[in-house]
Write an enzyme that holds these catalytic residues in place. Structure first.
Site, PDB file in Angstrom:
ATOM      1  N   LYS A  39      38.930  50.382  42.417  1.00 60.97           N
ATOM      2  CA  LYS A  39      38.794  50.743  43.819  1.00 60.97           C
ATOM      3  C   LYS A  39      37.971  52.024  43.974  1.00 60.97           C
ATOM      4  O   LYS A  39      37.031  52.068  44.768  1.00 60.97           O
ATOM      5  CB  LYS A  39      40.194  50.939  44.405  1.00 60.97           C
ATOM      6  CG  LYS A  39      40.265  50.782  45.892  1.00 60.97           C
ATOM      7  CD  LYS A  39      41.709  50.952  46.376  1.00 60.97           C
ATOM      8  CE  LYS A  39      42.558  49.737  46.072  1.00 60.97           C
ATOM      9  NZ  LYS A  39      44.000  50.007  46.262  1.00 60.97           N
ATOM     10  N   ARG A  85      46.043  55.713  47.818  1.00 61.83           N
ATOM     11  CA  ARG A  85      45.916  54.343  47.327  1.00 61.83           C
ATOM     12  C   ARG A  85      45.840  54.310  45.816  1.00 61.83           C
ATOM     13  O   ARG A  85      45.117  55.089  45.210  1.00 61.83           O
ATOM     14  CB  ARG A  85      44.629  53.704  47.889  1.00 61.83           C
ATOM     15  CG  ARG A  85      44.337  54.043  49.310  1.00 61.83           C
ATOM     16  CD  ARG A  85      42.945  53.590  49.746  1.00 61.83           C
ATOM     17  NE  ARG A  85      42.809  52.150  49.747  1.00 61.83           N
ATOM     18  CZ  ARG A  85      41.647  51.529  49.952  1.00 61.83           C
ATOM     19  NH1 ARG A  85      40.530  52.232  50.144  1.00 61.83           N
ATOM     20  NH2 ARG A  85      41.606  50.214  49.960  1.00 61.83           N
ATOM     21  N   GLY A 113      48.430  43.824  45.200  1.00 63.18           N
ATOM     22  CA  GLY A 113      49.786  44.044  45.682  1.00 63.18           C
ATOM     23  C   GLY A 113      50.772  44.539  44.641  1.00 63.18           C
ATOM     24  O   GLY A 113      51.959  44.596  44.897  1.00 63.18           O
ATOM     25  N   MET A 121      50.781  47.573  42.974  1.00 61.05           N
ATOM     26  CA  MET A 121      51.168  48.970  43.086  1.00 61.05           C
ATOM     27  C   MET A 121      51.099  49.354  44.556  1.00 61.05           C
ATOM     28  O   MET A 121      50.782  48.547  45.390  1.00 61.05           O
ATOM     29  CB  MET A 121      50.291  49.811  42.199  1.00 61.05           C
ATOM     30  CG  MET A 121      50.590  49.512  40.746  1.00 61.05           C
ATOM     31  SD  MET A 121      49.722  50.552  39.632  1.00 61.05           S
ATOM     32  CE  MET A 121      48.066  50.149  40.039  1.00 61.05           C
ATOM     33  N   ARG A 179      35.281  44.553  45.728  1.00 54.26           N
ATOM     34  CA  ARG A 179      35.403  44.245  44.301  1.00 54.26           C
ATOM     35  C   ARG A 179      34.899  42.831  44.082  1.00 54.26           C
ATOM     36  O   ARG A 179      34.795  42.047  45.032  1.00 54.26           O
ATOM     37  CB  ARG A 179      36.859  44.370  43.853  1.00 54.26           C
ATOM     38  CG  ARG A 179      37.745  43.380  44.571  1.00 54.26           C
ATOM     39  CD  ARG A 179      39.200  43.578  44.265  1.00 54.26           C
ATOM     40  NE  ARG A 179      39.981  42.822  45.225  1.00 54.26           N
ATOM     41  CZ  ARG A 179      41.234  43.051  45.534  1.00 54.26           C
ATOM     42  NH1 ARG A 179      41.864  44.054  44.988  1.00 54.26           N
ATOM     43  NH2 ARG A 179      41.865  42.304  46.391  1.00 54.26           N
ATOM     44  N   HIS A 190      48.687  36.543  49.747  1.00 52.89           N
ATOM     45  CA  HIS A 190      49.072  36.711  48.344  1.00 52.89           C
ATOM     46  C   HIS A 190      49.087  35.368  47.611  1.00 52.89           C
ATOM     47  O   HIS A 190      48.542  35.232  46.519  1.00 52.89           O
ATOM     48  CB  HIS A 190      50.457  37.373  48.282  1.00 52.89           C
ATOM     49  CG  HIS A 190      50.949  37.577  46.883  1.00 52.89           C
ATOM     50  ND1 HIS A 190      51.763  36.665  46.249  1.00 52.89           N
ATOM     51  CD2 HIS A 190      50.703  38.556  45.994  1.00 52.89           C
ATOM     52  CE1 HIS A 190      52.014  37.096  45.033  1.00 52.89           C
ATOM     53  NE2 HIS A 190      51.390  38.240  44.843  1.00 52.89           N
ATOM     54  N   SER A 249      35.850  23.058   5.374  1.00 52.71           N
ATOM     55  CA  SER A 249      36.308  22.997   6.749  1.00 52.71           C
ATOM     56  C   SER A 249      37.661  23.685   6.778  1.00 52.71           C
ATOM     57  O   SER A 249      38.578  23.307   6.047  1.00 52.71           O
ATOM     58  CB  SER A 249      36.437  21.539   7.200  1.00 52.71           C
ATOM     59  OG  SER A 249      36.953  21.503   8.511  1.00 52.71           O
ATOM     60  N   CYS A 268      38.495  22.817  11.630  1.00 56.71           N
ATOM     61  CA  CYS A 268      38.992  21.605  12.278  1.00 56.71           C
ATOM     62  C   CYS A 268      40.435  21.754  12.734  1.00 56.71           C
ATOM     63  O   CYS A 268      41.060  20.803  13.153  1.00 56.71           O
ATOM     64  CB  CYS A 268      38.819  20.391  11.378  1.00 56.71           C
ATOM     65  SG  CYS A 268      39.765  20.520   9.857  1.00 56.71           S
ATOM     66  N   TYR A 310      29.818  25.142  12.372  1.00 56.02           N
ATOM     67  CA  TYR A 310      30.309  24.347  13.493  1.00 56.02           C
ATOM     68  C   TYR A 310      31.795  24.579  13.718  1.00 56.02           C
ATOM     69  O   TYR A 310      32.496  25.112  12.855  1.00 56.02           O
ATOM     70  CB  TYR A 310      30.045  22.857  13.261  1.00 56.02           C
ATOM     71  CG  TYR A 310      30.867  22.236  12.152  1.00 56.02           C
ATOM     72  CD1 TYR A 310      32.131  21.699  12.418  1.00 56.02           C
ATOM     73  CD2 TYR A 310      30.389  22.196  10.842  1.00 56.02           C
ATOM     74  CE1 TYR A 310      32.893  21.151  11.400  1.00 56.02           C
ATOM     75  CE2 TYR A 310      31.143  21.643   9.822  1.00 56.02           C
ATOM     76  CZ  TYR A 310      32.395  21.127  10.097  1.00 56.02           C
ATOM     77  OH  TYR A 310      33.148  20.581   9.098  1.00 56.02           O
TER      78      TYR A 310
HETATM   79  P1  ADP Z   1      45.827  47.084  47.746  1.00 53.51           P
HETATM   80  O1  ADP Z   1      45.292  47.542  46.450  1.00 53.51           O
HETATM   81  O2  ADP Z   1      47.222  46.575  47.669  1.00 53.51           O
HETATM   82  O3  ADP Z   1      44.895  46.191  48.478  1.00 53.51           O
HETATM   83  P2  ADP Z   1      44.873  49.254  49.382  1.00 53.51           P
HETATM   84  O4  ADP Z   1      44.871  50.590  48.806  1.00 53.51           O
HETATM   85  O5  ADP Z   1      43.596  48.542  49.397  1.00 53.51           O
HETATM   86  O6  ADP Z   1      45.991  48.404  48.646  1.00 53.51           O
HETATM   87  O7  ADP Z   1      45.418  49.433  50.842  1.00 53.51           O
HETATM   88  C1  ADP Z   1      46.236  48.580  51.565  1.00 53.51           C
HETATM   89  C2  ADP Z   1      45.646  48.337  52.943  1.00 53.51           C
HETATM   90  O8  ADP Z   1      45.446  49.559  53.643  1.00 53.51           O
HETATM   91  C3  ADP Z   1      44.307  47.659  52.910  1.00 53.51           C
HETATM   92  O9  ADP Z   1      44.257  46.717  53.942  1.00 53.51           O
HETATM   93  C4  ADP Z   1      43.333  48.765  53.173  1.00 53.51           C
HETATM   94  O10 ADP Z   1      42.178  48.316  53.775  1.00 53.51           O
HETATM   95  C5  ADP Z   1      44.122  49.673  54.087  1.00 53.51           C
HETATM   96  N1  ADP Z   1      43.680  51.063  53.933  1.00 53.51           N
HETATM   97  C6  ADP Z   1      43.700  51.789  52.823  1.00 53.51           C
HETATM   98  N2  ADP Z   1      43.167  53.008  53.018  1.00 53.51           N
HETATM   99  C7  ADP Z   1      42.793  53.053  54.318  1.00 53.51           C
HETATM  100  C8  ADP Z   1      42.164  54.047  55.134  1.00 53.51           C
HETATM  101  N3  ADP Z   1      41.801  55.209  54.635  1.00 53.51           N
HETATM  102  N4  ADP Z   1      41.936  53.747  56.410  1.00 53.51           N
HETATM  103  C9  ADP Z   1      42.309  52.535  56.917  1.00 53.51           C
HETATM  104  N5  ADP Z   1      42.889  51.564  56.207  1.00 53.51           N
HETATM  105  C10 ADP Z   1      43.138  51.816  54.911  1.00 53.51           C
HETATM  106 MG    MG Z   2      43.078  46.561  48.932  1.00 52.78          MG
END
Ligand code: ADP
Ligand code: MG
Ligand code: MG
Length: 921
Positions: A26, A96, A105, A107, A346, A468, A792, A859, A879
């Site tokens: 990220k 984050r 989802g 962490m 990503r 999810h 083989s 084999c 092979y």
């Molecule tokens: P995950 O890795 O579980 O996707 P994120 O860190 O991406 O968690 O964040 C969860 C949600 O919060 C995402 O929808 C993201 O876009 C939103 N979010 C995170 N940081 C910000 C921010 N600075 N402003 C607005 N929305 C945010």
């Molecule tokens: Mg995210």
């Protein structure tokens, strides 16, 4: 002083996309998007090295960190024109997590951090929007309470205490949606939340923004070792030492009214791979509302109608990202009062279908090269293309018969049939009992992943294409129908009601993940498009778009691979299929399987039960024409390609009957007393048959068996040759540990070959070689290669004998062994490179020193495992041989192994890391 903090904002970032190991996925991509000029709210990343430090130092931070964070925060404040903790003009941030590989989802993230009662009031004054402020505030207190203060329920039957309070509030007001609550309600919620926190933890909610910030940072680093994260890492082979980074980013708000919103999207369809913008968004919403499945989001195509300018902007960003990353991307965005911000990107997870289509399309679009396309398709993903699909006629009959229950989103393509279960632990348990299950949930959450893995398919009532369930199903290659809102699922009674019908736990249903249909009962399947073209020949390649993509990938793979791919096949029909899949020869034809065929087991048993050589020869004479016919069939099918035939291998007792009834019948057929049959069978009993009277030992004690088999092989070769076809027989002697064993057998084989050529007046070439499958054979390979023209590796036996582990008895301890990481993977599935692999290297080195032209293959079962194929390439085998259906996988694995070759040693490191970046998904 070591740098732990990396800033990004206003078009310039300290980091780059290549720095994933340090900044997490990220953080690295936020930096990259900043650098390429996309609108990213300013922020900074605390590196994964700090996570490592944190765990190595009893969860403490280095002294320098405070200063670095303060300095970075200042920069963010400057960029955003607001101040953290300043009631007049407050800066709010999100905290984050972000590991190297994405862990959706797994962490925890905290939004709107920096709010307290005073700041909230200040923000109301500044924005004039008290609903927005208190909506943000209550979200913040809830997330902070859950994640940092530990109020999130641990057990799955417990409900989040904050959700309970919200539900109560909504009930009191008689409303259904969060959005129907007003500012005052939200404000009251904040108070109630704080009260709950005080009650549960004994401490008040921290009002000081700095305290909040450090609490959140600690919680994110702490979450790297929560149960869910650990389970996820295990499943996807993510090493613990990688650690997570923490991103602190200024907030932008999707919950500021109807001109604000938030969304997620894929730059192409992640399920089918189609080149269309694919996503979902919600207006007046924040963060995870879109994926949480609480409100059903709108498709991104709707934005085109509602706000064409915004859509055009987003679509431009989509194109920029694809051009820049040269891959399908998964993005998160937020619109704050009509302004667009990018919050994440990503490389997008995708189904095997999508992976292949996107790779092929991107080559056509000249975005990537053929080599890159190959690097992006995991060999095992091809399995998904080979999997059955529903028989359309059968499905139509089911639908016409009124069995269509509902239609949801086609989140994971393919066909699945199974019995309904309503929670993940049940799915795991039923699967253990050998049941086929469909996990049916209102929505799934990260704790369900093991249950999802155990299911044939996943069905959810809520959530969109980016929920999810959809995300994880795509990654696992599971069939998934998501967001099927017609289903009324009742966890309490383990039932779901749809169209007035009640489906109970254990009932059969069928999911068509390609169309989103949910059908009552079982629906018959039929072979995949690839099989319909190649094996059944019922489909014209022209009419098979999936087949066409498969074919292009295979053409590229063949262009780059150096390993030849052969197949293990004992029958002509298997051989034909394998050739259709691209096999270039047979690497293992097991003659003993033939003895079980029609009319053969009788003479075989006579041979085994014979008392004298004469009797044995009589029985063998009956077997000769039968075996010869089998070999002719195989040579014909292989049409000039090399065929390695192994002389008889298993212990003889495997061929004789063990029950009295069957023994009496046999005695009658052979015209000998039952007692004799019984005692002879008893005398064949061995304590350890795998190390007993088998392999070349049989041929040494009963040379007439080898003689008959050689004759059958060569007469078949001669006959086929006389019919004007090419033949390339290779006779393989099993279980050789001592060159004298091989020399003894080789003499017989060569003598018979000479005799047959003379009798039939035809010449053909052939090879005599051996399996290397016991350690002594590998270690004395130089001696053995003085006789053998090829090796083989029989890695099933070689693994058993090297590890001293019986494959058939290993389940009880091998599974714990793998869990304890004594072996990283089941060594019978994935070759043990360190142990077995070393013996293979020794054998090749010693063997080729004596005979440079020595042909080397494998084999064992490993011949179809991508990692093992890679190893075989690396040690310069000629092979690999695998089962027919693994041939395409082996072709791709071999190509990828060749593309991974690094010619100069010194160049290894940078080349590797570059590849890792491109290949991540
Ligand atoms: P995950 O890795 O579980 O996707 P994120 O860190 O991406 O968690 O964040 C969860 C949600 O919060 C995402 O929808 C993201 O876009 C939103 N979010 C995170 N940081 C910000 C921010 N600075 N402003 C607005 N929305 C945010
Ligand atoms: Mg995210
Ligand atoms: Mg063997």
């Amino acid at each position: 002083m070591k740098k732990y903090v990396y800033y990004f904002g206003h078009g310039k970032a300290d980091g780059r996309a290549e720095m994933k190991a340090l900044l997490g996925g990220k953080g690295a991509n936020l930096a990259e998007m900043t650098n390429i000029g996309l609108p990213v709210p300013a922020g900074f990343t605390i590196s994964t090295e700090l996570c490592t430090y944190f765990y190595q130092n009893k969860k403490t931070y280095p002294k320098s960190l405070k200063g670095e964070v303060a300095a970075a925060l200042k920069k963010v404040e400057k960029a955003m024109g607001a101040k953290f903790g300043d009631p007049k003009n407050p800066l709010l941030v999100s905290v984050r997590s972000g590991a190297r590989a994405s862990m959706p989802g797994m962490m925890d993230t905290i939004l709107n951090l920096g709010l307290n009662d005073v700041v909230a009031e200040g923000l109301v004054k500044k924005t004039g929007n008290s609903r927005f402020v208190y909506d943000s505030y209550r979200r913040f207190v809830q997330m902070y309470g859950d994640v940092v203060l530990g109020l999130k329920p641990v057990h799955k039957d417990e409900i989040d205490p904050f959700e309970l309070i919200i539900e109560e509030k909504k009930r009191g007001k008689g409303v259904h949606l969060d959005t129907e609550l007003g500012a005052e309600d939200m404000k009251e919620l904040v108070g109630l939340f704080k009260k709950a926190i005080k009650e549960k933890t004994g401490h008040g909610f921290p009002e000081d923004p700095m305290t909040q910030l450090w609490g959140a940072i600690g919680a994110v680093f702490g979450s790297w070792n929560n149960e869910r994260a650990i389970a996820y890492r295990k499943m996807y082979d993510i090493p613990e030492w990688w650690g997570t980074a923490v991103n602190i980013q200024s907030m932008v708000f999707g919950n500021m009214g109807e001109d604000s919103g938030t969304g997620v999207a894929f730059t192409r369809d992640a399920a089918t791979g189609e080149n269309v913008f694919y996503g979902e968004y919600l207006m007046n919403a924040q963060g995870e509302d879109v994926v949480a499945g609480i409100r059903t989001p709108l498709p991104i195509s709707r934005m085109k109608e509602q706000d064409g300018k915004m859509y055009a902007h987003l679509d431009r960003i989509r194109k920029t990202l694809e051009k820049h990353y040269r891959d399908m991307m998964d993005i998160e965005f937020t619109i704050q009062q009509g302004r667009l911000y990018m919050l994440q990107c990503r490389v997008g997870k995708r189904t095997a279908f999508a992976a292949i289509k996107i790779a092929v399309d991107m080559v056509t679009e000249k975005l990537i090269t053929e080599k890159e396309a190959l690097a992006r398709i995991e060999p095992d993903q091809l399995n998904q293309l080979l999997r059955p699909v529903f028989d359309l006629k059968q499905k139509k009959a089911a639908v016409d018969g009124g069995r269509l229950l509902a239609k949801g989103l086609n989140a994971g393509p393919g066909a699945a049939t199974g019995r309904v279960v309503f929670n993940a632990p049940d799915a795991e348990e039923w699967k253990k009992r050998g049941e086929q299950v469909i996990l049916t949930r209102i929505e799934t959450s990260p704790e369900d992943i093991k249950g999802m893995d155990a299911s044939e398919g996943i069905l959810t009532a809520r959530g969109g294409m980016t929920s999810h369930a959809a995300l994880v199903a795509r990654q696992m290659g599971k069939v998934c129908v998501a967001g099927c809102s017609a289903l009324e699922i009742d966890y309490g009674t383990h039932t779901m009601t749809v169209k007035g019908k009640v489906v109970r736990e254990g009932d059969w249903i069928s999911l068509d993940g390609t169309t989103g249909e949910v059908i009552e009962g079982k629906v018959a399947t039929k072979p995949s498009e690839v099989l319909q073209v190649l094996v059944d020949r019922t489909l014209d390649p022209k009419d098979g778009p999936v087949y066409q993509q498969y074919a292009r990938i295979m053409t590229w793979a063949d262009k780059f691979r150096r390993l030849k791919i052969r197949t293990n096949a004992d029958q002509p029909d298997q051989a034909v299929n394998a050739v259709a899949f691209g096999a270039e020869g047979i690497g293992l034809c097991r003659t003993e399987h033939m003895f079980f065929g029609e009319g053969k087991i009788g003479p075989m048993r006579e041979m085994i039960l014979a008392d004298t050589e004469e009797e044995r020869r009589r029985a063998l004479a009956k077997l000769l024409p039968l075996q010869r016919a089998d070999f002719e069939g195989i040579f014909e099918a292989m049409d000039g390609r090399p065929v390695t035939i192994r002389t008889i291998d298993p212990p003889l007792h495997e061929f004789v009957p063990h029950e009295e009834g069957a023994q009496r019948k046999l005695a009658q057929q052979m015209g000998i007393p039952y007692e004799k049959v019984r005692s002879r069978v008893e005398s064949l009993h061995e304590f350890n048959p795998m190390l007993g009277f088998r392999g070349c030992r049989l041929g040494l004690v009963y040379p007439e068996i080898t003689e008959m088999q050689s004759r059958a092989i060569f007469e078949a070769a001669a006959n086929v040759k006389l019919r004007g076809k090419k033949v390339e027989p290779e006779v393989m002697i099993p279980l050789v540990g001592n060159v004298k064993e091989l020399a003894h057998q080789e003499k017989i084989v060569r003598r018979v070959a000479g005799e047959v050529m003379a009798e039939k007046k035809v010449k053909f070439t052939y090879l005599v070689g051996t399996m290397i499958e016991i350690p002594r054979g590998a270690i004395t390979a130089d001696e053995i290669a003085s006789v053998a023209e090829f090796f083989s590796f029989g890695t099933n036996d070689l693994t058993q004998t090297t590890l001293g582990v019986s494959r058939d008895d290993a389940a009880r301890f091998l599974i714990p062994y793998v869990e304890m990481e004594i072996y990283p993977k089941d060594p019978f599935e994935v070759l043990d490179r360190v142990g077995v692999g070393s013996l293979m290297k020794i054998a090749i080195e010693k063997g080729r020193a004596v005979r440079p032209t020595l042909k080397v293959g494998i084999c064992g079962e490993h011949g179809g495992d991508p990692s093992s194929v890679e190893f075989c390439h690396q040690i310069n085998q000629n092979y690999v041989s695998c089962s027919p259906f693994r041939v395409p996988i082996a072709r791709l694995a071999a190509a990828r192994a060749a593309l991974n070759d690094v010619p100069v040693k010194a160049a290894r490191k940078p080349a590797k890391s570059r590849r890792a970046v491109k290949r991540r998904r």
